[in-house]
Enzyme design. Structure first.
Site, PDB file in Angstrom:
ATOM      1  N   ASP A 100      34.912  36.753  30.211  1.00 50.49           N
ATOM      2  CA  ASP A 100      34.151  38.102  30.281  1.00 50.49           C
ATOM      3  C   ASP A 100      33.105  38.661  29.744  1.00 50.49           C
ATOM      4  OD1 ASP A 100      35.555  36.964  32.360  1.00 50.49           O
ATOM      5  OD2 ASP A 100      37.456  38.152  31.664  1.00 50.49           O
ATOM      6  N   SER A 101      33.412  38.925  28.315  1.00 52.28           N
ATOM      7  CA  SER A 101      32.708  39.775  27.350  1.00 52.28           C
ATOM      8  C   SER A 101      31.817  39.469  26.951  1.00 52.28           C
ATOM      9  CB  SER A 101      33.308  40.200  26.063  1.00 52.28           C
ATOM     10  OG  SER A 101      33.375  38.996  25.520  1.00 52.28           O
ATOM     11  N   SER A 102      31.440  37.939  27.150  1.00 53.99           N
ATOM     12  CA  SER A 102      30.026  36.953  27.296  1.00 53.99           C
ATOM     13  C   SER A 102      29.101  37.828  28.013  1.00 53.99           C
ATOM     14  CB  SER A 102      30.299  35.639  26.693  1.00 53.99           C
ATOM     15  OG  SER A 102      31.090  35.413  25.797  1.00 53.99           O
ATOM     16  N   LYS A 136      36.025  36.081  39.017  1.00 51.50           N
ATOM     17  CA  LYS A 136      35.601  35.195  38.351  1.00 51.50           C
ATOM     18  C   LYS A 136      34.606  34.023  38.109  1.00 51.50           C
ATOM     19  CE  LYS A 136      37.356  34.106  33.934  1.00 51.50           C
ATOM     20  NZ  LYS A 136      37.420  34.889  32.756  1.00 51.50           N
ATOM     21  N   CYS A 190      46.707  35.186  60.195  1.00 50.48           N
ATOM     22  CA  CYS A 190      48.196  35.484  60.559  1.00 50.48           C
ATOM     23  C   CYS A 190      49.426  36.211  60.888  1.00 50.48           C
ATOM     24  CB  CYS A 190      48.451  34.445  59.152  1.00 50.48           C
ATOM     25  SG  CYS A 190      50.561  34.173  58.946  1.00 50.48           S
ATOM     26  N   TYR A 191      49.725  37.107  59.517  1.00 52.42           N
ATOM     27  CA  TYR A 191      49.948  38.676  59.396  1.00 52.42           C
ATOM     28  C   TYR A 191      49.182  39.772  60.634  1.00 52.42           C
ATOM     29  CZ  TYR A 191      52.328  42.461  58.703  1.00 52.42           C
ATOM     30  OH  TYR A 191      52.699  43.878  58.638  1.00 52.42           O
ATOM     31  N   GLU A 245      40.152  30.520  56.331  1.00 49.24           N
ATOM     32  CA  GLU A 245      40.135  30.833  55.306  1.00 49.24           C
ATOM     33  C   GLU A 245      40.806  29.173  54.040  1.00 49.24           C
ATOM     34  OE1 GLU A 245      42.816  31.861  56.074  1.00 49.24           O
ATOM     35  OE2 GLU A 245      43.930  33.115  54.334  1.00 49.24           O
ATOM     36  N   GLY A 301      34.944  35.124  25.094  1.00 45.80           N
ATOM     37  CA  GLY A 301      35.677  34.377  26.742  1.00 45.80           C
ATOM     38  C   GLY A 301      34.250  34.542  27.134  1.00 45.80           C
ATOM     39  N   HIS A 303      45.569  29.768  59.037  1.00 46.10           N
ATOM     40  CA  HIS A 303      44.784  30.384  57.662  1.00 46.10           C
ATOM     41  C   HIS A 303      43.486  29.863  57.330  1.00 46.10           C
ATOM     42  CE1 HIS A 303      47.549  33.230  55.793  1.00 46.10           C
ATOM     43  NE2 HIS A 303      48.523  31.827  56.149  1.00 46.10           N
ATOM     44  N   GLY A 334      50.462  38.030  55.067  1.00 41.48           N
ATOM     45  CA  GLY A 334      50.945  38.499  54.327  1.00 41.48           C
ATOM     46  C   GLY A 334      52.155  37.883  54.037  1.00 41.48           C
ATOM     47  N   SER A 369      34.732  39.275  22.253  1.00 37.14           N
ATOM     48  CA  SER A 369      35.809  37.917  22.547  1.00 37.14           C
ATOM     49  C   SER A 369      35.182  36.215  22.221  1.00 37.14           C
ATOM     50  CB  SER A 369      37.006  38.169  23.617  1.00 37.14           C
ATOM     51  OG  SER A 369      36.925  37.575  24.094  1.00 37.14           O
TER      52      SER A 369
END
Ligand code: XMP
Length: 519
Positions: free
Chosen positions: A233-235, A375, A86-87, A177, A231, A175, A59, A229
């Site tokens: 997500d809605s699909s 996503k 890290c932080y 990751e 897009g 880090h 952070g 839409s």
């Protein structure tokens, strides 16, 4: 909080690092469920069978400041493994009695760490006792807490990795990751499997079955509506619901007339013909144009489009009988509470509108089946549900559509010109294998005419602006570097085949100071 309450999990405490989501995704890639909570919610963590380990993220904060945040001691009482990054490494060390100071040398970027002592956390991590890692810090630990041992160090960070093997507390200054840290995933793997003893129980395939079963149980024989839409997500929401409840799903697709060329035809064909989903198609193109007549202010445009969309959605959904649920494509990142550590809302740059932003007062119960997914996981789920690549790999597209890519007044003529120019740009991006390397690309139509010459004739036409950016999440972005010949080809094709455009420019601003869209 979500659909995975019983699943064994790793909880990541977010202190505001831009990589927090990356940690969660890496863990899920390893087949383990992970959840992110804000550091202010630490107290809500209680001892239970499913909580197997905690990761404290990095952070932008410092632990050396007098008013610095303290790590809430309640997590130490849980007696489960903790890994600080890290932080997170510094705040954990400080809480347990270690000493931290501001270093004279900052350490940003590549660094070499050397192994000092064997530990389960570094199993198979070092190659010949050395490894290249990615650091980003100014504070350093100069005295480690009682019970801890130095596992690795770098020139600048004497305590680059520390461990209290008895309590199973670990701290890593760099880090693991990020991809710049070699073998970084090995550290995460060691922590979750060898130290937390968690089993691989999370997979998208299993998740899909769980989601479908939950939808069936929740919806029973009621009806669900879903605003499509076109897009990703809605699909994906629609095809998941289709698998679960079939004829009880009714999708509403509003063509605002502000979509990309042929988009409405593709959506109707995919959902009605291919997936056999009940779809109400509303062509409201004319209505949107009338409402936008002579409107030039970007915020007014956005509000008009958003309001009309909601009005139409409500109007048509009321006509369907016995609807109890409204499905939305909310994703996990939308739910992660704080993007800023202070929790203060950032200043409003644009009022976003998307189909997920339907009003709460509509009398439906919300179903948000994607709310625990990222996503890329949603895209993979969509592929499992046989959605075409054209939908799954499509760049993000804003709710107000082409209206915010036509600064100034929006007219039918301008929309048509823009659709054609954008279509050429997209086609060439795909042909040249650029499309999937770019986070978002589009053409816009600038509200100015300039003089050109074609053949022996003077032209006086619009300017087309091309934008292509790389980004992680749309919050920041860099313009994409095309080679000259590609830009030349696009410019020629657009000017030669789109009547109304005689000049093409490429936008080379990043975000910030610019934004991705023009309005
Ligand atoms: P900006 O222009 O703010 O855009 O840099 C960041 C990302 O958000 C998208 N965007 C929207 N998405 N409704 C949406 O669903 C909206 O009103 C909206 N406005 C911008 C934009 O396309 C980019 O991906």
């Amino acid at each position: 909080m979500n659909q995975n309450n019983d699943l064994e999990k790793i909880v990541i405490i977010d202190f505001g690092s831009q990589f927090t989501q990356l940690i969660a995704r890496k863990i899920r890639e390893l087949g383990v469920y992970s959840e992110i909570i804000n550091f202010k919610q630490i107290k809500s963590l209680t001892k239970n069978k499913s909580l197997k380990g905690i990761i404290l993220s990095g952070g932008p904060l410092t632990v050396t400041n007098k008013n610095a945040t303290n790590l809430n001691g309640s997590i130490l009482k849980l007696k489960i493994p903790i890994l600080g990054i890290c932080y997170g490494h510094q705040i954990l060390a400080k809480k347990l009695g270690g000493k931290i100071k501001v270093s004279r040398k900052r350490e940003f970027g590549k660094s070499l760490v050397k192994s000092k002592l064997k530990s389960p956390i570094t199993k198979k991590f070092f190659i010949k006792k050395i490894n290249s890692v990615w650091m980003s810090h100014q504070d350093i630990i100069y005295k480690i807490p009682k019970g801890f041992k130095k596992i690795a160090s770098s020139d600048n960070s004497k305590f680059a990795i520390i461990a209290d093997e008895k309590k199973k507390y670990y701290g890593i200054q760099f880090h693991p990751e990020v991809s710049h840290t070699k073998n970084g995933k090995v550290l995460i793997k060691n922590f979750i499997f060898d130290i937390c003893n968690i089993k691989r129980k999370w997979s998208l395939k299993k998740q899909r079955e769980i989601l479908i079963a939950k939808i069936k149980k929740q919806v029973k024989n009621n009806k669900v509506i879903c605003a499509l839409s076109g897009g990703v997500d809605s699909s994906v929401v629609a095809s998941l619901l289709n698998k679960a409840i079939k004829k009880n799903l009714i999708c509403i697709f509003i063509n605002t007339g502000l979509l990309r060329k042929n988009e409405e035809k593709e959506v109707v064909a995919t959902f009605r013909k291919k997936l056999k989903i009940k779809l109400i198609y509303i062509n409201a193109s004319k209505l949107f144009l009338i409402k936008l007549y002579r409107v030039t202010d970007p915020e007014k445009k956005r509000k008009i489009i958003g309001k009309l969309f909601i009005y139409l959605f409500e109007k048509y959904s009321k006509k369907i009988e016995k609807v109890k649920f409204l499905a939305q494509g909310t994703l996990y990142p939308d739910l992660i509470e704080s993007k800023t550590v202070t929790g203060s809302p950032s200043s409003k740059i644009k009022s976003h509108h998307n189909v997920g932003g339907l009003p709460k007062k509509m009398n439906f119960t919300l179903i948000e089946p994607l709310k625990s997914l990222f996503k890329d996981e949603v895209r993979r789920l969509g592929a499992q549900l046989s959605l075409p690549k054209t939908i799954l790999q499509r760049h993000p597209f804003p709710g107000p559509g082409l209206a915010i890519r036509i600064p100034g007044e929006v007219t039918k003529e301008k929309i048509d010109i823009l659709k054609n120019a954008d279509f050429i740009f997209m086609k060439e991006l795909k042909k040249s294998n650029y499309y999937n390397k770019i986070w978002q690309a589009y053409a816009a139509l600038l509200p100015m005419k300039t003089v050109g010459v074609m053949g022996d004739n003077r032209t006086y036409e619009y300017t087309c602006l091309l934008r292509a950016v790389t980004s992680e999440d749309g919050m920041t972005a860099d313009f994409f570097s095309f080679n000259k010949s590609f830009l030349q080809k696009i410019s020629n094709k657009i000017v030669n085949s789109v009547r109304g455009i005689n000049r093409v420019v490429y936008d080379i601003t990043s975000k910030p100071p610019s934004t991705i869209e023009l309005e």
